[in-house]
Design a protein around this motif. Structure first.
Motif, PDB file in Angstrom:
ATOM      1  N   HIS A 184       0.820  -1.213   0.000  1.00 17.22           N
ATOM      2  CA  HIS A 184       0.000   0.000   0.000  1.00 17.22           C
ATOM      3  C   HIS A 184       0.857   1.268   0.000  1.00 17.22           C
ATOM      4  N   SER A 185       2.151   1.118   0.257  1.00 16.79           N
ATOM      5  CA  SER A 185       3.056   2.267   0.207  1.00 16.79           C
ATOM      6  C   SER A 185       3.868   2.302  -1.079  1.00 16.79           C
ATOM      7  N   ARG A 186       3.630   1.332  -1.958  1.00 12.27           N
ATOM      8  CA  ARG A 186       4.358   1.287  -3.226  1.00 12.27           C
ATOM      9  C   ARG A 186       3.997   2.498  -4.089  1.00 12.27           C
ATOM     10  N   VAL A 187       5.009   3.070  -4.749  1.00 13.24           N
ATOM     11  CA  VAL A 187       4.763   4.200  -5.637  1.00 13.24           C
ATOM     12  C   VAL A 187       3.887   3.744  -6.800  1.00 13.24           C
ATOM     13  N   SER A 188       2.771   4.452  -7.010  1.00 13.93           N
ATOM     14  CA  SER A 188       1.825   4.088  -8.062  1.00 13.93           C
ATOM     15  C   SER A 188       1.179   5.352  -8.608  1.00 13.93           C
ATOM     16  N   ASP A 189       0.224   5.169  -9.498  1.00 12.67           N
ATOM     17  CA  ASP A 189      -0.469   6.328 -10.077  1.00 12.67           C
ATOM     18  C   ASP A 189      -1.114   7.183  -9.004  1.00 12.67           C
ATOM     19  N   SER A 190      -1.629   6.550  -7.945  1.00 16.51           N
ATOM     20  CA  SER A 190      -2.288   7.318  -6.891  1.00 16.51           C
ATOM     21  C   SER A 190      -1.305   8.238  -6.170  1.00 16.51           C
ATOM     22  N   VAL A 191      -0.029   7.798  -6.068  1.00 19.07           N
ATOM     23  CA  VAL A 191       0.989   8.628  -5.430  1.00 19.07           C
ATOM     24  C   VAL A 191       1.292   9.836  -6.303  1.00 19.07           C
ATOM     25  N   TYR A 192       1.374   9.614  -7.617  1.00 22.45           N
ATOM     26  CA  TYR A 192       1.629  10.734  -8.522  1.00 22.45           C
ATOM     27  C   TYR A 192       0.494  11.761  -8.450  1.00 22.45           C
ATOM     28  N   GLU A 193      -0.729  11.271  -8.310  1.00 16.62           N
ATOM     29  CA  GLU A 193      -1.868  12.169  -8.162  1.00 16.62           C
ATOM     30  C   GLU A 193      -1.758  12.974  -6.873  1.00 16.62           C
ATOM     31  N   LEU A 194      -1.280  12.326  -5.806  1.00 19.82           N
ATOM     32  CA  LEU A 194      -1.118  13.013  -4.531  1.00 19.82           C
ATOM     33  C   LEU A 194      -0.040  14.085  -4.627  1.00 19.82           C
ATOM     34  N   ILE A 195       1.045  13.775  -5.346  1.00 18.91           N
ATOM     35  CA  ILE A 195       2.117  14.758  -5.522  1.00 18.91           C
ATOM     36  C   ILE A 195       1.592  15.987  -6.259  1.00 18.91           C
ATOM     37  N   LYS A 199       1.464  19.932  -5.072  1.00 18.73           N
ATOM     38  CA  LYS A 199       1.975  21.059  -5.865  1.00 18.73           C
ATOM     39  C   LYS A 199       0.930  22.159  -5.994  1.00 18.73           C
ATOM     40  N   LYS A 200      -0.320  21.742  -6.239  1.00 19.76           N
ATOM     41  CA  LYS A 200      -1.401  22.728  -6.361  1.00 19.76           C
ATOM     42  C   LYS A 200      -1.602  23.469  -5.060  1.00 19.76           C
ATOM     43  N   GLU A 201      -1.536  22.735  -3.932  1.00 21.01           N
ATOM     44  CA  GLU A 201      -1.703  23.367  -2.626  1.00 21.01           C
ATOM     45  C   GLU A 201      -0.601  24.385  -2.381  1.00 21.01           C
ATOM     46  N   ARG A 203       1.247  25.935  -4.662  1.00 22.25           N
ATOM     47  CA  ARG A 203       1.081  27.094  -5.551  1.00 22.25           C
ATOM     48  C   ARG A 203       0.010  28.025  -4.993  1.00 22.25           C
ATOM     49  N   GLY A 204      -1.026  27.447  -4.407  1.00 18.36           N
ATOM     50  CA  GLY A 204      -2.083  28.271  -3.814  1.00 18.36           C
ATOM     51  C   GLY A 204      -1.579  29.058  -2.636  1.00 18.36           C
ATOM     52  N   GLU A 205      -0.743  28.424  -1.800  1.00 25.14           N
ATOM     53  CA  GLU A 205      -0.190  29.121  -0.636  1.00 25.14           C
ATOM     54  C   GLU A 205       0.735  30.251  -1.086  1.00 25.14           C
ATOM     55  N   MET A 206       1.527  29.991  -2.139  1.00 27.88           N
ATOM     56  CA  MET A 206       2.497  30.983  -2.598  1.00 27.88           C
ATOM     57  C   MET A 206       1.813  32.183  -3.224  1.00 27.88           C
ATOM     58  N   SER A 207       0.587  31.986  -3.744  1.00 25.82           N
ATOM     59  CA  SER A 207      -0.098  33.093  -4.408  1.00 25.82           C
ATOM     60  C   SER A 207      -0.820  34.010  -3.403  1.00 25.82           C
ATOM     61  N   LEU A 208      -0.885  33.576  -2.149  1.00 26.91           N
ATOM     62  CA  LEU A 208      -1.573  34.401  -1.138  1.00 26.91           C
ATOM     63  C   LEU A 208      -0.714  35.579  -0.709  1.00 26.91           C
TER      64      LEU A 208
END
Length: 208
Positions: A184-195, A199-201, A203-208
């Protein structure tokens, strides 16, 4: 919720697969897939929990309707994993555990490469013979056939993802449970989605 992981446990008759699987279900709540078989129940086996015990006619009908995830002939009896229930549980995000023979496990791996195959080994061949003989339900010819089959199965253990020696049930269950947690800790597509979410979070913090 992501998809569940399909775990497959195999090993020669007498290695204690059923006992280890029961421990894992008790500990983790993993969904245990009950196989269908044409063989007769052994003492203590329960319909719908140990296996679905069916006639040759019923088994043939399910096979013709492509209702098995995998199927195999073992020691003169037929076994199969009902497809629909396994896929339903995986889609719900729940892990599924299969206790099936080598033929069936390799079928599953071919159809579902993401399945995780775990091979359960006896501490020694002498101990395996003792366990089989201890059932007192096998003729000498049947015991010899099972020992020969065991060596054939063990020779294919290198096609599995993991091997676990069942010297003591609790210790073997510990090792299999550790494998499940690691998967369940193996790097997979779900991990890439989390990354990407991180990144979006950021970028949102940096734009404040």
């Amino acid at each position: 919720m992501g998809e569940g992981i399909l775990f497959v446990i195999s090993g020669p008759s007498g290695t204690g697969k059923g006992t280890v699987c029961r421990k894992l279900v008790e500990r983790t709540g993993i969904h245990f897939s009950v196989s269908m078989t044409t063989r007769k129940p052994r003492p203590g086996e329960v319909e719908g929990k140990s296996y679905y015990f069916v006639s040759e006619e019923t088994y043939s009908r399910v096979l013709e309707e492509k209702g098995f995830l995998e199927w195999a002939n073992v020691h003169g009896n037929r076994y199969g994993t009902p497809r629909e229930e396994v896929l339903k549980q995986l889609d719900r995000g729940r892990d599924v555990l299969l206790d099936i023979d080598v033929q069936g496990a390799l079928q599953v791996k071919k159809n579902f490469p993401q399945a995780v195959l775990i091979f359960l080994l006896p501490p020694s061949m002498a101990e395996l013979r003792r366990r089989i003989t201890g059932r007192r339900s096998e003729t000498p010819e049947a015991i010899a056939a099972r020992m020969a089959a065991a060596m054939g199965e063990i020779s294919r253990a290198d096609q599995y993802d993991y091997c676990v020696i069942n010297d003591k049930v609790e210790a073997a269950a510990d090792r299999v449970e550790a494998i499940m947690k690691a998967e369940h800790s193996r790097v997979s597509d779900s991990v890439y989605e989390l990354i990407e979410k991180y990144k979006k979070e950021e970028r949102g913090e940096m734009s404040l």
